[in-house]
Design a protein around this motif. Structure first.
Motif, PDB file in Angstrom:
ATOM      1  N   ILE A  95       0.872  -1.168   0.000  1.00  0.00           N
ATOM      2  CA  ILE A  95       0.000   0.000   0.000  1.00  0.00           C
ATOM      3  C   ILE A  95       0.911   1.221   0.000  1.00  0.00           C
ATOM      4  CG2 ILE A  95      -1.827   1.253   1.203  1.00  0.00           C
ATOM      5  CD1 ILE A  95      -2.668  -1.589   0.363  1.00  0.00           C
ATOM      6  N   MET A  96       0.742   2.078  -1.011  1.00  0.00           N
ATOM      7  CA  MET A  96       1.567   3.274  -1.123  1.00  0.00           C
ATOM      8  C   MET A  96       0.767   4.312  -1.903  1.00  0.00           C
ATOM      9  SD  MET A  96       5.309   3.690  -3.009  1.00  0.00           S
ATOM     10  CE  MET A  96       6.074   2.410  -2.042  1.00  0.00           C
ATOM     11  N   SER A  97       0.832   5.542  -1.479  1.00  0.00           N
ATOM     12  CA  SER A  97       0.097   6.594  -2.189  1.00  0.00           C
ATOM     13  C   SER A  97       0.587   6.659  -3.632  1.00  0.00           C
ATOM     14  CB  SER A  97       0.285   7.944  -1.512  1.00  0.00           C
ATOM     15  OG  SER A  97       1.600   8.435  -1.746  1.00  0.00           O
ATOM     16  N   LEU A  98      -0.287   7.134  -4.493  1.00  0.00           N
ATOM     17  CA  LEU A  98       0.083   7.268  -5.902  1.00  0.00           C
ATOM     18  C   LEU A  98       1.283   8.190  -6.055  1.00  0.00           C
ATOM     19  CD1 LEU A  98      -0.454   6.634  -8.852  1.00  0.00           C
ATOM     20  CD2 LEU A  98      -2.139   8.475  -8.878  1.00  0.00           C
ATOM     21  N   GLU A  99       1.306   9.261  -5.285  1.00  0.00           N
ATOM     22  CA  GLU A  99       2.425  10.211  -5.328  1.00  0.00           C
ATOM     23  C   GLU A  99       3.739   9.517  -4.953  1.00  0.00           C
ATOM     24  OE1 GLU A  99       3.916  14.315  -3.099  1.00  0.00           O
ATOM     25  OE2 GLU A  99       1.970  13.457  -2.597  1.00  0.00           O
ATOM     26  N   ASP A 100       3.731   8.759  -3.867  1.00  0.00           N
ATOM     27  CA  ASP A 100       4.946   8.058  -3.451  1.00  0.00           C
ATOM     28  C   ASP A 100       5.331   6.962  -4.442  1.00  0.00           C
ATOM     29  OD1 ASP A 100       5.353   9.625  -1.238  1.00  0.00           O
ATOM     30  OD2 ASP A 100       4.520   8.189   0.189  1.00  0.00           O
ATOM     31  N   TYR A 101       4.338   6.290  -5.014  1.00  0.00           N
ATOM     32  CA  TYR A 101       4.614   5.247  -5.997  1.00  0.00           C
ATOM     33  C   TYR A 101       5.303   5.856  -7.230  1.00  0.00           C
ATOM     34  CZ  TYR A 101       3.998   1.253  -9.067  1.00  0.00           C
ATOM     35  OH  TYR A 101       4.226   0.200  -9.925  1.00  0.00           O
ATOM     36  N   ARG A 145      14.908  -2.068  -6.300  1.00  0.00           N
ATOM     37  CA  ARG A 145      13.845  -2.844  -5.673  1.00  0.00           C
ATOM     38  C   ARG A 145      14.430  -4.036  -4.918  1.00  0.00           C
ATOM     39  NH1 ARG A 145      11.328  -7.105  -6.674  1.00  0.00           N
ATOM     40  NH2 ARG A 145       9.146  -7.487  -6.410  1.00  0.00           N
ATOM     41  N   ARG A 146      13.966  -4.227  -3.674  1.00  0.00           N
ATOM     42  CA  ARG A 146      14.381  -5.391  -2.879  1.00  0.00           C
ATOM     43  C   ARG A 146      13.641  -6.637  -3.368  1.00  0.00           C
ATOM     44  NH1 ARG A 146      12.058  -2.436   1.281  1.00  0.00           N
ATOM     45  NH2 ARG A 146      10.914  -4.325   1.782  1.00  0.00           N
ATOM     46  N   LYS A 147      14.292  -7.784  -3.259  1.00  0.00           N
ATOM     47  CA  LYS A 147      13.668  -9.037  -3.686  1.00  0.00           C
ATOM     48  C   LYS A 147      12.396  -9.350  -2.905  1.00  0.00           C
ATOM     49  CE  LYS A 147      17.485 -11.667  -5.594  1.00  0.00           C
ATOM     50  NZ  LYS A 147      18.247 -12.911  -5.529  1.00  0.00           N
ATOM     51  N   ASP A 148      12.363  -8.933  -1.645  1.00  0.00           N
ATOM     52  CA  ASP A 148      11.218  -9.272  -0.800  1.00  0.00           C
ATOM     53  C   ASP A 148      10.093  -8.235  -0.855  1.00  0.00           C
ATOM     54  OD1 ASP A 148      12.647  -7.290   0.545  1.00  0.00           O
ATOM     55  OD2 ASP A 148      12.182  -8.104   2.522  1.00  0.00           O
ATOM     56  N   GLU A 149      10.237  -7.209  -1.705  1.00  0.00           N
ATOM     57  CA  GLU A 149       9.203  -6.184  -1.832  1.00  0.00           C
ATOM     58  C   GLU A 149       7.992  -6.708  -2.583  1.00  0.00           C
ATOM     59  OE1 GLU A 149      10.170  -2.466  -3.614  1.00  0.00           O
ATOM     60  OE2 GLU A 149      11.796  -2.087  -2.211  1.00  0.00           O
ATOM     61  N   GLU A 199       1.707  -5.121   3.044  1.00  0.00           N
ATOM     62  CA  GLU A 199       2.833  -4.363   3.585  1.00  0.00           C
ATOM     63  C   GLU A 199       2.624  -2.882   3.309  1.00  0.00           C
ATOM     64  OE1 GLU A 199       7.313  -3.910   2.072  1.00  0.00           O
ATOM     65  OE2 GLU A 199       6.823  -5.934   2.744  1.00  0.00           O
ATOM     66  N   PHE A 200       2.730  -2.071   4.358  1.00  0.00           N
ATOM     67  CA  PHE A 200       2.687  -0.633   4.154  1.00  0.00           C
ATOM     68  C   PHE A 200       3.316   0.062   5.342  1.00  0.00           C
ATOM     69  CE2 PHE A 200      -1.234  -1.580   6.329  1.00  0.00           C
ATOM     70  CZ  PHE A 200      -1.474  -0.508   7.169  1.00  0.00           C
ATOM     71  N   GLY A 201       3.731   1.269   5.106  1.00  0.00           N
ATOM     72  CA  GLY A 201       4.346   2.065   6.153  1.00  0.00           C
ATOM     73  C   GLY A 201       3.801   3.478   6.110  1.00  0.00           C
ATOM     74  N   LEU A 202       4.142   4.249   7.104  1.00  0.00           N
ATOM     75  CA  LEU A 202       3.639   5.611   7.190  1.00  0.00           C
ATOM     76  C   LEU A 202       4.663   6.655   6.780  1.00  0.00           C
ATOM     77  CD1 LEU A 202       1.664   5.270  10.527  1.00  0.00           C
ATOM     78  CD2 LEU A 202       0.804   5.104   8.191  1.00  0.00           C
ATOM     79  N   LYS A 203       5.915   6.233   6.549  1.00  0.00           N
ATOM     80  CA  LYS A 203       6.947   7.187   6.128  1.00  0.00           C
ATOM     81  C   LYS A 203       6.796   7.487   4.652  1.00  0.00           C
ATOM     82  CE  LYS A 203      11.083   6.890   7.773  1.00  0.00           C
ATOM     83  NZ  LYS A 203      12.432   6.387   8.037  1.00  0.00           N
TER      84      LYS A 203
END
Length: 125
Positions: A10-16, A30-34, A116-120
């Motif tokens: 989960i990531m905002s469109l802007e951050d993506y 990109r990390r392999k586990d992403e 998986e998601f974060g707030l940063k």
């Protein structure tokens, strides 16, 4: 089918978009586990993996239908409705539709989901 976990982010469109640009510039690898599948919000994810679509995925796993017509008979849904739902899920990477002439065979890609998601925020380059 053996258990297969699909990682969803989960990531905002802007951050993506920032992440994609950073990858193109070689500033981010990109990390392999992403996750490989991304949604802009939990709400957007919920619209795709709602109860009805989860039920549809379970029917496909259990019965392994050979066609959308067979799946329609199993679910009581119209082929056109199934086609739209499954095409959307195929574009996202949740199902695979194999075409053999006029027949379309649906297959579920994964049996379990890890969100998986974060707030940063993604750093601007």
């Amino acid at each position: 089918m053996a258990r297969k976990v699909i990682k969803i982010g989960i990531m905002s469109l802007e951050d993506y978009q920032k992440r994609t640009v950073a990858m193109a510039r070689g500033e981010y690898k990109r990390r392999k586990d992403e996750p490989k599948i991304w949604f802009a919000s939990l709400k957007a994810l919920g619209e795709v993996l709602n109860e009805r679509n989860q039920g549809l995925l379970r029917v496909i796993l259990k019965h392994e239908p050979e066609s959308l017509k067979e799946l329609a008979e199993l679910t009581g849904r119209q082929v056109s409705n199934l086609s739209r739902s499954l095409s959307n899920m195929e574009n996202i990477g949740l199902v695979k539709l194999t075409r053999n002439g006029r027949r379309v065979r649906p297959r579920v890609v994964g049996t379990d989901f890890r969100i998986e998601f974060g707030l940063k925020k993604v750093k601007q380059g």
